[in-house]
Design a protein around this motif. Sequence first.
Motif, PDB file in Angstrom:
ATOM      1  N   TRP A 167       0.823  -1.203   0.000  1.00 57.89           N
ATOM      2  CA  TRP A 167       0.000   0.000   0.000  1.00 57.89           C
ATOM      3  C   TRP A 167       0.859   1.255   0.000  1.00 57.89           C
ATOM      4  N   GLU A 168       0.431   2.261  -0.703  1.00 62.08           N
ATOM      5  CA  GLU A 168       0.969   3.606  -0.534  1.00 62.08           C
ATOM      6  C   GLU A 168       0.475   4.090   0.823  1.00 62.08           C
ATOM      7  N   ILE A 169       1.299   4.849   1.546  1.00 63.13           N
ATOM      8  CA  ILE A 169       1.018   5.114   2.956  1.00 63.13           C
ATOM      9  C   ILE A 169      -0.280   5.891   3.196  1.00 63.13           C
ATOM     10  N   LEU A 170      -0.611   6.869   2.357  1.00 61.11           N
ATOM     11  CA  LEU A 170      -1.814   7.667   2.598  1.00 61.11           C
ATOM     12  C   LEU A 170      -3.065   6.815   2.387  1.00 61.11           C
ATOM     13  N   ALA A 171      -3.024   5.960   1.378  1.00 61.75           N
ATOM     14  CA  ALA A 171      -4.140   5.043   1.146  1.00 61.75           C
ATOM     15  C   ALA A 171      -4.270   4.053   2.299  1.00 61.75           C
ATOM     16  N   PHE A 172      -3.140   3.576   2.814  1.00 60.74           N
ATOM     17  CA  PHE A 172      -3.163   2.611   3.918  1.00 60.74           C
ATOM     18  C   PHE A 172      -3.748   3.237   5.180  1.00 60.74           C
ATOM     19  N   LEU A 173      -3.269   4.435   5.520  1.00 61.20           N
ATOM     20  CA  LEU A 173      -3.774   5.105   6.717  1.00 61.20           C
ATOM     21  C   LEU A 173      -5.267   5.367   6.631  1.00 61.20           C
ATOM     22  N   ASP A 174      -5.739   5.721   5.458  1.00 61.87           N
ATOM     23  CA  ASP A 174      -7.157   6.050   5.266  1.00 61.87           C
ATOM     24  C   ASP A 174      -8.022   4.806   5.109  1.00 61.87           C
ATOM     25  N   GLN A 175      -7.664   3.948   4.183  1.00 64.44           N
ATOM     26  CA  GLN A 175      -8.533   2.831   3.808  1.00 64.44           C
ATOM     27  C   GLN A 175      -8.410   1.617   4.723  1.00 64.44           C
ATOM     28  N   VAL A 176      -7.204   1.299   5.142  1.00 64.07           N
ATOM     29  CA  VAL A 176      -7.004   0.106   5.964  1.00 64.07           C
ATOM     30  C   VAL A 176      -7.138   0.420   7.446  1.00 64.07           C
ATOM     31  N   CYS A 177      -6.481   1.497   7.881  1.00 65.01           N
ATOM     32  CA  CYS A 177      -6.493   1.830   9.314  1.00 65.01           C
ATOM     33  C   CYS A 177      -7.702   2.672   9.716  1.00 65.01           C
ATOM     34  N   GLY A 178      -8.300   3.385   8.747  1.00 57.84           N
ATOM     35  CA  GLY A 178      -9.391   4.288   9.089  1.00 57.84           C
ATOM     36  C   GLY A 178      -8.957   5.362  10.071  1.00 57.84           C
ATOM     37  N   TRP A 179      -7.694   5.766   9.954  1.00 52.81           N
ATOM     38  CA  TRP A 179      -7.082   6.678  10.928  1.00 52.81           C
ATOM     39  C   TRP A 179      -7.265   8.134  10.532  1.00 52.81           C
ATOM     40  N   ARG A 180      -7.346   8.988  11.557  1.00 46.80           N
ATOM     41  CA  ARG A 180      -7.320  10.427  11.355  1.00 46.80           C
ATOM     42  C   ARG A 180      -6.381  11.037  12.397  1.00 46.80           C
ATOM     43  N   PRO A 181      -5.531  11.981  12.014  1.00 47.80           N
ATOM     44  CA  PRO A 181      -4.637  12.606  12.993  1.00 47.80           C
ATOM     45  C   PRO A 181      -5.435  13.368  14.036  1.00 47.80           C
ATOM     46  N   GLU A 182      -5.002  13.262  15.290  1.00 40.86           N
ATOM     47  CA  GLU A 182      -5.678  13.963  16.384  1.00 40.86           C
ATOM     48  C   GLU A 182      -4.718  14.947  17.032  1.00 40.86           C
ATOM     49  N   GLY A 183      -5.226  16.121  17.335  1.00 41.19           N
ATOM     50  CA  GLY A 183      -4.427  17.115  18.044  1.00 41.19           C
ATOM     51  C   GLY A 183      -3.336  17.753  17.204  1.00 41.19           C
ATOM     52  N   VAL A 184      -3.446  17.675  15.879  1.00 43.60           N
ATOM     53  CA  VAL A 184      -2.449  18.274  14.993  1.00 43.60           C
ATOM     54  C   VAL A 184      -3.017  19.570  14.426  1.00 43.60           C
ATOM     55  N   THR A 185      -2.302  20.678  14.637  1.00 40.05           N
ATOM     56  CA  THR A 185      -2.733  21.986  14.157  1.00 40.05           C
ATOM     57  C   THR A 185      -1.665  22.572  13.250  1.00 40.05           C
ATOM     58  N   LEU A 186      -2.082  23.097  12.112  1.00 37.32           N
ATOM     59  CA  LEU A 186      -1.149  23.768  11.210  1.00 37.32           C
ATOM     60  C   LEU A 186      -1.903  24.890  10.498  1.00 37.32           C
ATOM     61  N   PRO A 187      -1.750  26.131  10.952  1.00 33.55           N
ATOM     62  CA  PRO A 187      -2.505  27.244  10.373  1.00 33.55           C
ATOM     63  C   PRO A 187      -1.886  27.752   9.073  1.00 33.55           C
ATOM     64  N   VAL A 188      -2.098  27.032   7.992  1.00 37.12           N
ATOM     65  CA  VAL A 188      -1.572  27.423   6.687  1.00 37.12           C
ATOM     66  C   VAL A 188      -2.625  27.176   5.613  1.00 37.12           C
ATOM     67  N   ALA A 189      -2.416  27.816   4.467  1.00 40.57           N
ATOM     68  CA  ALA A 189      -3.180  27.504   3.263  1.00 40.57           C
ATOM     69  C   ALA A 189      -2.312  26.559   2.443  1.00 40.57           C
ATOM     70  N   ALA A 190      -2.832  25.383   2.120  1.00 40.99           N
ATOM     71  CA  ALA A 190      -2.053  24.364   1.429  1.00 40.99           C
ATOM     72  C   ALA A 190      -2.700  23.989   0.105  1.00 40.99           C
ATOM     73  N   ALA A 191      -1.861  23.647  -0.864  1.00 38.49           N
ATOM     74  CA  ALA A 191      -2.337  23.104  -2.137  1.00 38.49           C
ATOM     75  C   ALA A 191      -1.847  21.669  -2.242  1.00 38.49           C
ATOM     76  N   TYR A 192      -2.645  20.812  -2.886  1.00 41.27           N
ATOM     77  CA  TYR A 192      -2.269  19.402  -3.011  1.00 41.27           C
ATOM     78  C   TYR A 192      -2.090  19.036  -4.488  1.00 41.27           C
ATOM     79  N   HIS A 193      -0.926  18.439  -4.784  1.00 43.43           N
ATOM     80  CA  HIS A 193      -0.625  17.961  -6.134  1.00 43.43           C
ATOM     81  C   HIS A 193      -0.813  16.454  -6.186  1.00 43.43           C
ATOM     82  N   ASP A 194      -1.612  15.980  -7.131  1.00 45.92           N
ATOM     83  CA  ASP A 194      -1.821  14.547  -7.324  1.00 45.92           C
ATOM     84  C   ASP A 194      -0.717  13.987  -8.214  1.00 45.92           C
TER      85      ASP A 194
END
Length: 253
Positions: free
Chosen positions: A113-140
Motif C-alpha cells: 500500500w501507498e502510505i496515505l491510502a493505507f492510513l485512510d482505507q485500511v487503518c481508518g485513521w485520522r490525525p488527532e491534536g495536529v494543528t497547522l494554520p496554513v493555506a495548502a495546495a495538493y498535487h496529485d
Amino acid sequence: MTERRQVALFVTCLVDTMRPRIGFASIAALEAAGCEVVVPAAQTCCGQPALNSGARRDAEALARQTIAVLEKYAHVVVPSGSCAGTIRVHYPEILAGDPEWGPRAEALAGRTWEILAFLDQVCGWRPEGVTLPVAAAYHDSCAGLRELGIKAQPRRLLAAIEALRLMPLAGEETCCGFGGTFCVKYPAISNAITEEKAQAIEASGADLLLAGDLGCLMNMAGKLHRQGSPVRVMHTVEVLAGMGAGPAIGEAE
C-alpha cells in the motif's frame, strides 16, 4: 486489546538519501494509527529506475530481491505512489512468465500500500491534536493517481488537521514534469511542464505545497526556490505526523 497490525515500511531510495524525515514521519503516523512498524534492513531499490530505462533484467532481479525481503510481512507500506505502484502493479507484470516468482509477486502486490491510502482505507485513521494554520495546495502525483487511484484519501486525512485550509490548485492532476527518468531524458520538456506547474501553485494562494511522492516534491520545490517563491514544500505524511512546522524540502534541517 486490539492486536496491532505489523507493517513493513519500504523506505524508498529517495527518502533514505534525500529526506529521511519522511521515513520518520511515516513511522510516527503508522504507530499513531495502531501499527507495529518494522523497517527491513535488507531492502534496496524497488527497481523502478531500471524498469523506466528499459533495463528489464535488472528490474526483474531487483523485484525478486525485494519480494524475498518483504513477502513475510502482512502489510508493506510505502511513502511513494511510484514505488508502491512498481511493486503493486509492475512486479506482477514483469514476472508474469516466471512460475515461481510470478505468484509471489502477485501475493506481495496484494499486501502493498501507498502510505496515505493505507492510513485512510485500511487503518481508518485520522490525525488527532495536529494543528497547522496554513493555506495548502495538493498535487496529485501521476503514479499514485493513475496506477493506485489515490485522490480522495490524502484529502480526507488532511481535513482532520486543525486550521489547515486546502486551496484549489489548477491542474492538480497534471504531471509536474519529473516523471522519474523522463526529466533526465527530456530536460527541456520537463522544465516547461514544471514552469506551468509552478505558476499554478503560485496562483493558488497556498503557503504550502503537499504531495505523496518525494521525486515530484523535489522537482517542484527546486523550481519554486529558483524563482524566489515563498511557497514551502512537504510530503503529506510529514504534516499528518505533526511535523509541518519543521524545515521544508530544500531548507536546512
